[in-house]
Design a protein around this motif. Structure first.
Motif, PDB file in Angstrom:
ATOM      1  N   SER A   2       0.758  -1.062  -0.162  1.00  0.00           N
ATOM      2  CA  SER A   2       0.129   0.082   0.051  1.00  0.00           C
ATOM      3  C   SER A   2       0.989   0.870   0.001  1.00  0.00           C
ATOM      4  N   VAL A   3       0.652   2.120  -0.989  1.00  0.00           N
ATOM      5  CA  VAL A   3       0.667   3.470  -0.917  1.00  0.00           C
ATOM      6  C   VAL A   3       0.189   3.914  -0.644  1.00  0.00           C
ATOM      7  N   MET A   4       0.639   5.076   0.850  1.00  0.00           N
ATOM      8  CA  MET A   4      -0.258   6.684   1.336  1.00  0.00           C
ATOM      9  C   MET A   4       0.767   7.466   1.807  1.00  0.00           C
ATOM     10  N   VAL A   5      -0.475   8.587   1.049  1.00  0.00           N
ATOM     11  CA  VAL A   5       0.209  10.165   1.637  1.00  0.00           C
ATOM     12  C   VAL A   5      -0.249  10.514   2.962  1.00  0.00           C
ATOM     13  N   LEU A   6       0.275  10.847   3.995  1.00  0.00           N
ATOM     14  CA  LEU A   6       0.018  11.722   5.399  1.00  0.00           C
ATOM     15  C   LEU A   6      -0.142  12.918   5.282  1.00  0.00           C
ATOM     16  N   SER A   7      -0.404  14.145   4.865  1.00  0.00           N
ATOM     17  CA  SER A   7      -0.970  15.164   5.293  1.00  0.00           C
ATOM     18  C   SER A   7      -1.772  15.449   6.286  1.00  0.00           C
ATOM     19  N   LEU A   8      -0.534  15.922   7.553  1.00  0.00           N
ATOM     20  CA  LEU A   8      -0.924  17.068   8.203  1.00  0.00           C
ATOM     21  C   LEU A   8      -0.940  17.947   8.519  1.00  0.00           C
ATOM     22  N   ASP A   9      -1.594  19.291   8.485  1.00  0.00           N
ATOM     23  CA  ASP A   9      -2.085  20.286   8.700  1.00  0.00           C
ATOM     24  C   ASP A   9      -1.967  20.674   9.947  1.00  0.00           C
ATOM     25  N   GLY A  39      -1.953   0.946  -6.300  1.00  0.00           N
ATOM     26  CA  GLY A  39      -1.109   0.474  -6.190  1.00  0.00           C
ATOM     27  C   GLY A  39      -1.277   0.373  -7.757  1.00  0.00           C
ATOM     28  N   ASN A  40      -2.123  -0.301  -8.417  1.00  0.00           N
ATOM     29  CA  ASN A  40      -2.423  -1.058 -10.141  1.00  0.00           C
ATOM     30  C   ASN A  40      -2.533   0.556 -10.710  1.00  0.00           C
ATOM     31  N   SER A  41      -1.707   1.485 -10.312  1.00  0.00           N
ATOM     32  CA  SER A  41      -2.118   2.732 -10.885  1.00  0.00           C
ATOM     33  C   SER A  41      -0.660   2.743 -12.422  1.00  0.00           C
ATOM     34  N   MET A  42      -0.927   2.874 -13.072  1.00  0.00           N
ATOM     35  CA  MET A  42       0.979   3.568 -14.044  1.00  0.00           C
ATOM     36  C   MET A  42       0.807   4.052 -14.089  1.00  0.00           C
ATOM     37  N   VAL A  43       2.742   4.397 -13.496  1.00  0.00           N
ATOM     38  CA  VAL A  43       3.218   5.687 -13.229  1.00  0.00           C
ATOM     39  C   VAL A  43       4.249   5.671 -13.696  1.00  0.00           C
ATOM     40  N   TYR A  44       5.357   6.625 -14.437  1.00  0.00           N
ATOM     41  CA  TYR A  44       6.635   6.405 -15.082  1.00  0.00           C
ATOM     42  C   TYR A  44       7.391   6.477 -13.645  1.00  0.00           C
ATOM     43  N   VAL A  45       8.040   5.697 -13.421  1.00  0.00           N
ATOM     44  CA  VAL A  45       9.683   5.040 -12.625  1.00  0.00           C
ATOM     45  C   VAL A  45      10.898   5.379 -13.745  1.00  0.00           C
ATOM     46  N   PRO A  46      11.135   6.311 -12.571  1.00  0.00           N
ATOM     47  CA  PRO A  46      12.246   6.908 -13.127  1.00  0.00           C
ATOM     48  C   PRO A  46      14.204   5.892 -13.078  1.00  0.00           C
TER      49      PRO A  46
END
Length: 337
Positions: free
Chosen positions: A104-111, A124-131
């Motif tokens: 799992s890949v998540m972004v925690l955003s703290l304000d 996780g099954n999103s097609m992305v460009y990996v360097p």
């Protein structure tokens, strides 16, 4: 405060850090937190991206070594209501067929100013460009270069400004569970049948937990089981005798890794424990914005739309948008958290 299943899973990490504070009262908090494994994030060499690739994956061609767009504050955030948001990459890792991937890949955003905590779950099954690799499913980015590569990938593909991460490696979680004497898990009727038991709450061994999390089901059902396991792990520690807490928490440290320094961990835990945050969670893309699933498992969606939705959610500009397929346009749609 009501948490979603995935958000509860993430709070395992926060709770683990809270253990450090609790244990520190009786011992040395600095020495304890200092034992958490950490990886320094220096970034990677920015890849050479063609205009065609940048257009296909909606990439910014001018970034730093972490994949953050140049002049981020005055470009990406120029029209946003809140720009003082701390974004952190959160990952759960697993080893399959000899390679480690991000389950799992998540972004925690703290304000801090608005006392808000948000979790954005990236499919996780999103097609992305990996360097250094090219087109890949997001979950496979970790196997191409570790946390730094995932940070660069998420920043460059979703126009974010992440510089730190926290990961939980579930590969050896079963061994940790056995060392802790097992964990308690609630079994539904369907889950209980797998174990030949009646519906109820049971103490499961590490091997039984692996069977539990391997039960087939939808992504939400699997996430719910992962949440149940994480809650059981937390319970195994918090429900222990005071004398057992330090040793059990020490075992859990073996599956955690972060880029945060000891000072940063202590500072952030104090903030989290001393402030009442409102919390919310969304998945990107949302089910209604998925245009289909390929045989490979890749989900198809409008990248520009999802990026805009993600920014709106994190930086608080508007409700998420949805694509009107009949009229080929975008419209605002109310989202209930």
């Amino acid at each position: 405060m009501v948490f979603s299943g995935m958000l509860k899973k993430i709070l395992f990490t926060v709770s683990l850090l809270m253990f450090a504070v609790i244990i520190g009262i009786a011992g040395s908090i600095y020495n304890f937190v200092g034992k958490i494994p950490r990886t320094v994030v220096d970034g990677i060499e920015s890849p050479q991206i063609t205009e065609e690739t940048a257009k296909e994956y909606s990439l910014n061609m001018n970034t730093n070594s972490l994949g953050i767009a140049d002049n981020y504050q005055n470009t990406i955030l120029k029209d946003k209501k809140k720009s003082s948001i701390k974004n952190v990459l959160l990952m759960t890792l697993e080893t399959s067929e000899g390679r480690k991937t991000a389950d799992s890949v998540m972004v925690l955003s703290l304000d801090e100013a608005g006392e808000a905590l948000k979790i954005s779950s990236l499919n996780g099954n999103s097609m992305v460009y990996v360097p250094g690799s090219g087109p890949e499913l997001l979950k496979n980015a970790y196997s191409k270069g570790g946390a730094e590569t995932v940070i660069f990938t998420v920043n460059s593909n979703f126009d974010l400004n992440i510089s730190d991460f926290i990961s939980i490696d579930t590969t050896s979680l079963d061994e940790m569970i056995d060392l802790m004497g097992g964990i308690e898990v609630s079994l539904s009727e369907e889950e209980a049948e797998v174990f030949g038991k009646d519906t109820g709450r049971y103490l499961l061994s590490g091997e039984e937990v692996k069977r539990f999390t391997s039960i087939p089901g939808t992504e939400k059902e699997k996430a719910g089981r992962n949440q149940e396991v994480m809650n059981g792990v937390i319970g195994a520690v918090t429900n222990s005798n005071a004398s057992e807490v330090p040793s059990k928490a020490q075992k859990l440290l073996k599956i955690v890794n972060t880029s945060f320094s000891t000072d940063d961990i202590i500072k952030n835990v104090i903030k989290l424990t001393g402030t009442k945050f409102t919390s919310s969670h969304l998945e990107f893309p949302e089910d209604r914005n998925i245009n289909g699933v390929k045989d490979s498992g890749e989900v198809k969606y409008n990248k520009h739309l999802i990026k805009e939705n993600l920014h709106d959610f994190i930086f608080g500009t508007d409700e998420p948008k949805t694509e009107d397929k009949n009229h080929n346009r975008f419209q605002r749609k109310q989202e209930t958290m």
